[in-house]
Scaffold this motif. Structure first.
Motif, PDB file in Angstrom:
ATOM      1  N   VAL A   9     -17.483  -5.953  57.769  1.00 31.23           N
ATOM      2  CA  VAL A   9     -18.177  -5.066  58.831  1.00 31.23           C
ATOM      3  C   VAL A   9     -19.739  -5.054  58.634  1.00 31.23           C
ATOM      4  O   VAL A   9     -20.294  -5.728  57.519  1.00 31.23           O
ATOM      5  N   THR A  10     -20.295  -4.580  59.532  1.00 31.76           N
ATOM      6  CA  THR A  10     -21.952  -4.191  59.429  1.00 31.76           C
ATOM      7  C   THR A  10     -22.080  -2.804  59.497  1.00 31.76           C
ATOM      8  O   THR A  10     -21.727  -2.346  60.556  1.00 31.76           O
ATOM      9  N   HIS A  11     -22.947  -2.339  58.786  1.00 33.06           N
ATOM     10  CA  HIS A  11     -23.382  -0.921  58.690  1.00 33.06           C
ATOM     11  C   HIS A  11     -24.741  -0.654  59.277  1.00 33.06           C
ATOM     12  O   HIS A  11     -25.618  -1.741  58.797  1.00 33.06           O
ATOM     13  N   HIS A  32     -13.691   8.268  58.387  1.00 33.16           N
ATOM     14  CA  HIS A  32     -14.546   7.697  57.267  1.00 33.16           C
ATOM     15  C   HIS A  32     -13.910   6.584  56.724  1.00 33.16           C
ATOM     16  O   HIS A  32     -12.632   6.468  56.499  1.00 33.16           O
ATOM     17  N   TYR A  33     -14.900   5.667  55.718  1.00 36.57           N
ATOM     18  CA  TYR A  33     -14.125   4.564  55.157  1.00 36.57           C
ATOM     19  C   TYR A  33     -15.163   4.578  53.944  1.00 36.57           C
ATOM     20  O   TYR A  33     -16.350   4.956  54.041  1.00 36.57           O
ATOM     21  N   LEU A  34     -14.529   3.861  52.892  1.00 35.83           N
ATOM     22  CA  LEU A  34     -15.215   3.165  51.823  1.00 35.83           C
ATOM     23  C   LEU A  34     -15.540   1.882  51.805  1.00 35.83           C
ATOM     24  O   LEU A  34     -14.760   1.193  51.953  1.00 35.83           O
ATOM     25  N   MET A  35     -16.991   1.469  51.937  1.00 35.38           N
ATOM     26  CA  MET A  35     -17.411  -0.038  52.158  1.00 35.38           C
ATOM     27  C   MET A  35     -18.174  -0.444  51.053  1.00 35.38           C
ATOM     28  O   MET A  35     -18.865   0.036  50.551  1.00 35.38           O
ATOM     29  N   ALA A  36     -17.667  -1.597  50.578  1.00 33.50           N
ATOM     30  CA  ALA A  36     -18.234  -2.240  49.497  1.00 33.50           C
ATOM     31  C   ALA A  36     -19.355  -2.985  49.891  1.00 33.50           C
ATOM     32  O   ALA A  36     -19.269  -4.168  50.877  1.00 33.50           O
ATOM     33  N   GLU A  49     -21.088   6.708  66.859  1.00 31.65           N
ATOM     34  CA  GLU A  49     -22.103   6.243  67.579  1.00 31.65           C
ATOM     35  C   GLU A  49     -22.370   4.681  66.798  1.00 31.65           C
ATOM     36  O   GLU A  49     -23.531   4.552  66.902  1.00 31.65           O
ATOM     37  N   GLY A  50     -21.264   3.867  66.829  1.00 35.57           N
ATOM     38  CA  GLY A  50     -21.404   2.630  66.476  1.00 35.57           C
ATOM     39  C   GLY A  50     -22.238   2.253  64.871  1.00 35.57           C
ATOM     40  O   GLY A  50     -22.670   1.450  64.734  1.00 35.57           O
ATOM     41  N   GLU A  51     -21.924   3.456  64.085  1.00 35.55           N
ATOM     42  CA  GLU A  51     -22.566   3.585  62.773  1.00 35.55           C
ATOM     43  C   GLU A  51     -21.875   2.211  62.046  1.00 35.55           C
ATOM     44  O   GLU A  51     -22.456   1.625  61.114  1.00 35.55           O
ATOM     45  N   LEU A  52     -20.631   1.874  62.301  1.00 32.49           N
ATOM     46  CA  LEU A  52     -19.731   0.885  61.706  1.00 32.49           C
ATOM     47  C   LEU A  52     -19.139  -0.190  62.500  1.00 32.49           C
ATOM     48  O   LEU A  52     -18.720   0.267  63.436  1.00 32.49           O
ATOM     49  N   LYS A  53     -19.677  -1.468  62.596  1.00 34.25           N
ATOM     50  CA  LYS A  53     -19.255  -2.512  63.486  1.00 34.25           C
ATOM     51  C   LYS A  53     -18.718  -3.668  62.746  1.00 34.25           C
ATOM     52  O   LYS A  53     -18.944  -4.036  61.408  1.00 34.25           O
ATOM     53  N   PRO A  54     -17.712  -4.385  63.371  1.00 29.33           N
ATOM     54  CA  PRO A  54     -17.186  -5.642  62.941  1.00 29.33           C
ATOM     55  C   PRO A  54     -18.104  -6.386  62.657  1.00 29.33           C
ATOM     56  O   PRO A  54     -19.152  -6.792  63.344  1.00 29.33           O
ATOM     57  N   ALA A  55     -18.010  -7.260  61.569  1.00 22.90           N
ATOM     58  CA  ALA A  55     -19.049  -8.679  61.393  1.00 22.90           C
ATOM     59  C   ALA A  55     -19.001  -9.467  62.172  1.00 22.90           C
ATOM     60  O   ALA A  55     -17.691  -9.906  62.590  1.00 22.90           O
ATOM     61  N   ALA A  56     -19.812 -10.215  62.729  1.00 26.42           N
ATOM     62  CA  ALA A  56     -19.678 -11.256  63.808  1.00 26.42           C
ATOM     63  C   ALA A  56     -19.286 -12.510  62.901  1.00 26.42           C
ATOM     64  O   ALA A  56     -19.660 -12.772  61.843  1.00 26.42           O
TER      65      ALA A  56
END
Length: 245
Positions: A9-11, A32-36, A49-56
């Motif tokens: 993902v991309t934050h 919510h998620y816990l992101m490494a 509002e698009g805070e977290l998106k899939p990585a391309a």
């Protein structure tokens, strides 16, 4: 959009990362998620509002191959995300733009090995290079390397001699995925050819590595090439010579 553990993902603040835990409902409200992230850091992130998106998976300009068609494409636009997943606008060798799912594409690694060896294909940069009977853009097959100073190539059919000799710095190695060789003649998989009867042929490398083509009366045909179509070698021997359009 929902994510699962392991998703890239991309934050918008923390940059690239991977979902380590979640989803879960936070006391602050929302999912919510816990992101490494980089350097072993972990962040609690939301999806508002698009805070977290899939990585391309790819970026514009990347070279990719269709997993099922075997065709080569260039990423023209994207990524786009919808209910069916990640997808891109892709352009094939004929310049046609279509859309493809990220799951149906695989990256083509850029060629980093520029050293030449017999069987490689080189591109000629200008007409009459080193006095040879060649044209700019010609693709020729390396026959042998004569020491460090000379590349010996098979001449194109109809040339005034069988081989030509070039300095290595005067020719450019061609990506092997974009060409195919039959009887020491190189064929560009990004262009169309015309056979001796005037019919048009379009070729592509299938997933098994075999290069096959479709014959049509018009150069604008876009019929899908499948495993039952003629191989390039069969086409050359039964309908050749083939002339680049």
């Amino acid at each position: 959009m929902a994510f699962k553990v392991g998703d890239k993902v991309t934050h918008r603040t923390f940059g690239a990362g991977e979902v380590a835990f979640g989803p879960y409902l936070s006391a602050f409200g929302g999912t919510h998620y816990l992101m490494a992230g980089d350097g072993g850091k972990h962040y609690i992130v939301g999806t508002e509002e698009g805070e977290l998106k899939p990585a391309a998976k790819f970026k514009v300009g990347d070279k990719v191959r269709g997993l099922y068609s075997g065709a080569l494409y260039t990423i023209e636009a994207g990524p786009f995300f919808s209910e069916i997943g990640e997808w891109y606008a892709t352009k094939d060798g004929d310049g046609h733009v279509d859309h493809n799912s990220a799951d149906c594409l695989t990256a083509v690694e850029p060629q980093t090995d520029t050293a030449l060896k017999p069987g490689d294909v080189v591109r000629i940069p200008r007409d009459d290079l080193q006095g040879a009977d060649v044209k700019a853009g010609d693709l020729l097959v390396v026959k042998q390397l004569d020491g460090r100073d000379t590349v010996v190539v098979h001449a194109a059919p109809g040339a005034r001699q069988y081989t030509w000799y070039f300095e290595p710095e005067n020719v450019t190695k061609v990506d092997a995925d974009s060409v195919a060789v039959v009887d020491n003649v190189a064929y560009d998989l990004f262009v169309k050819y015309r056979d001796r009867d005037g019919d048009f042929w379009r070729f592509e490398r299938r997933p098994d590595g075999e290069v096959r083509g479709n014959c049509a009366a018009s150069q604008y045909s876009t019929v899908r090439i499948d495993d039952y179509h003629d191989t390039l070698a069969e086409t050359v021997r039964e309908y050749g010579p083939l002339t680049r359009v």
